[in-house]
Design an enzyme around this catalytic site. Structure first.
Site, PDB file in Angstrom:
ATOM      1  N   ASN A 197       0.873  -1.180   0.000  1.00 34.52           N
ATOM      2  CA  ASN A 197       0.000   0.000   0.000  1.00 34.52           C
ATOM      3  C   ASN A 197       0.907   1.226   0.000  1.00 34.52           C
ATOM      4  O   ASN A 197       1.433   1.607   1.038  1.00 34.52           O
ATOM      5  CB  ASN A 197      -0.888  -0.041   1.251  1.00 34.52           C
ATOM      6  CG  ASN A 197      -1.739   1.201   1.387  1.00 34.52           C
ATOM      7  OD1 ASN A 197      -1.815   2.022   0.473  1.00 34.52           O
ATOM      8  ND2 ASN A 197      -2.381   1.349   2.545  1.00 34.52           N
ATOM      9  N   GLU A 254      -5.863  -4.635  10.481  1.00 38.90           N
ATOM     10  CA  GLU A 254      -4.845  -3.617  10.731  1.00 38.90           C
ATOM     11  C   GLU A 254      -5.222  -2.814  11.975  1.00 38.90           C
ATOM     12  O   GLU A 254      -6.072  -1.919  11.901  1.00 38.90           O
ATOM     13  CB  GLU A 254      -4.754  -2.645   9.545  1.00 38.90           C
ATOM     14  CG  GLU A 254      -4.349  -3.284   8.240  1.00 38.90           C
ATOM     15  CD  GLU A 254      -3.742  -2.256   7.291  1.00 38.90           C
ATOM     16  OE1 GLU A 254      -2.632  -2.513   6.803  1.00 38.90           O
ATOM     17  OE2 GLU A 254      -4.353  -1.198   7.060  1.00 38.90           O
ATOM     18  N   HIS A 275      -9.676   1.228   4.324  1.00 45.37           N
ATOM     19  CA  HIS A 275      -8.449   1.462   5.092  1.00 45.37           C
ATOM     20  C   HIS A 275      -8.742   2.473   6.199  1.00 45.37           C
ATOM     21  O   HIS A 275      -9.530   3.403   6.012  1.00 45.37           O
ATOM     22  CB  HIS A 275      -7.341   1.994   4.174  1.00 45.37           C
ATOM     23  CG  HIS A 275      -6.009   2.006   4.856  1.00 45.37           C
ATOM     24  ND1 HIS A 275      -5.651   3.003   5.737  1.00 45.37           N
ATOM     25  CD2 HIS A 275      -4.970   1.136   4.831  1.00 45.37           C
ATOM     26  CE1 HIS A 275      -4.438   2.742   6.212  1.00 45.37           C
ATOM     27  NE2 HIS A 275      -4.002   1.610   5.668  1.00 45.37           N
TER      28      HIS A 275
HETATM   29  P1  PGA Z   1       2.500   0.486   7.730  1.00 39.55           P
HETATM   30  O1  PGA Z   1       1.051   0.679   7.044  1.00 39.55           O
HETATM   31  O2  PGA Z   1       3.062  -0.793   7.188  1.00 39.55           O
HETATM   32  O3  PGA Z   1       3.271   1.702   7.293  1.00 39.55           O
HETATM   33  O4  PGA Z   1       2.268   0.428   9.200  1.00 39.55           O
HETATM   34  C1  PGA Z   1       0.204  -0.414   6.808  1.00 39.55           C
HETATM   35  C2  PGA Z   1      -1.060   0.065   6.186  1.00 39.55           C
HETATM   36  O5  PGA Z   1      -1.547   1.149   6.554  1.00 39.55           O
HETATM   37  O6  PGA Z   1      -1.633  -0.604   5.307  1.00 39.55           O
END
Ligand code: PGA
Length: 254
Positions: free
Chosen positions: A10, A168, A98
């Site tokens: 992402n 997440e 997200h």
């Molecule tokens: P990060 O983000 O790996 O920078 O913690 C993950 C995401 O938001 O999909």
């Protein structure tokens, strides 16, 4: 049959054309050198780079995804992008729900569900994101929050073949903090159980549906996370902007 891990990058709102194309071609080179990778890979660049990155990864085995789509097929929605537009550029995936969209654009579970359904209608696989905030975890509400988000955001018609879930924890995104492996597995097992109640537990339902973990995944912690029984890959933000780090994470899926 084992679920094949999916490593999703992402890129968020990062990268001008030169950066994005350099990153994509570095990943393509690594993929070409790989014989029979044990993982699927998708990169989700910002909208401005979808076409260019799509051309760079075409035929490489690296899939393309968007970071969001509108819930409507088309129409008067200034500034938005429809799922069919992403499919038209070669996308196979789209991230929906997200936490940064839920926060920055006040997206609700109901809206996320409609977006995921729009993705399915366009032939895209939605990567449906759910996860608790720090205060919800501190209050002991993680399981209830995750259950509620899953129930409210899962598209009608979801199956193992067409949908991916990403857990997440909001407090782990971009912070360098991660839950313990026990905490991650506990939530993933809950998600799989809820999916089984909804879709059945077989290969076409919860048994085969991929549940990704996201939030500060890096090469140093990817091995232990990816080894957990209900983790089927990762949604990677910061570390996906570095080809070496992203590749090292993917290689943890063996
Ligand atoms: P990060 O983000 O790996 O920078 O913690 C993950 C995401 O938001 O999909």
């Amino acid at each position: 049959m084992a679920r094949r891990p999916l490593i999703a990058g992402n890129w968020k709102m990062n990268g001008l054309r030169g950066d994005g194309l350099a990153l994509a071609s570095a990943l393509v080179q690594r993929m070409k050198a790989e014989t029979g990778p044990a993982f699927d890979m998708v990169v989700c660049p910002p909208f401005t780079l979808v076409a260019g990155v799509g051309a760079a990864v075409a035929g490489s085995g690296i899939a393309l995804g968007g970071q969001d789509c509108h819930g409507a097929e088309k129409g008067a929605h200034t500034g938005d992008i429809g799922a069919a537009m992403l499919a038209d550029l070669g996308c196979a995936f789209v991230i929906v729900g997200h936490s940064e969209r839920r926060t920055d654009h006040a997206e609700t579970d109901a809206q996320v569900k409609v977006k995921a359904e729009a993705a399915l209608a366009a032939g895209l696989t939605p990567i449906v994101c759910i996860g608790e905030t720090a205060s919800q975890r501190d209050a002991g509400d993680t399981m209830e929050v995750v259950k509620g988000q899953l129930a409210g955001s899962l598209p009608e018609g979801a199956s193992a073949a067409n949908t991916v879930i990403a857990y997440e924890p909001v407090w782990a995104i971009g912070t360098g903090r991660t839950p313990t492996t026990g905490e991650v597995q506990e939530v993933h097992a809950l998600i799989r159980g809820e999916l089984a109640a909804r879709l059945g537990g077989g290969e076409g339902g919860a048994g085969g549906l991929r549940i990704l973990y996201g939030g500060s995944v890096k090469p140093a912690n990817a091995g232990e996370l990816m080894a957990l029984p209900d983790i089927d890959g990762g949604l990677i933000g910061g570390a996906s902007l570095n080809a070496d780090d992203f590749w090292a994470i993917a290689e943890c899926c063996q």
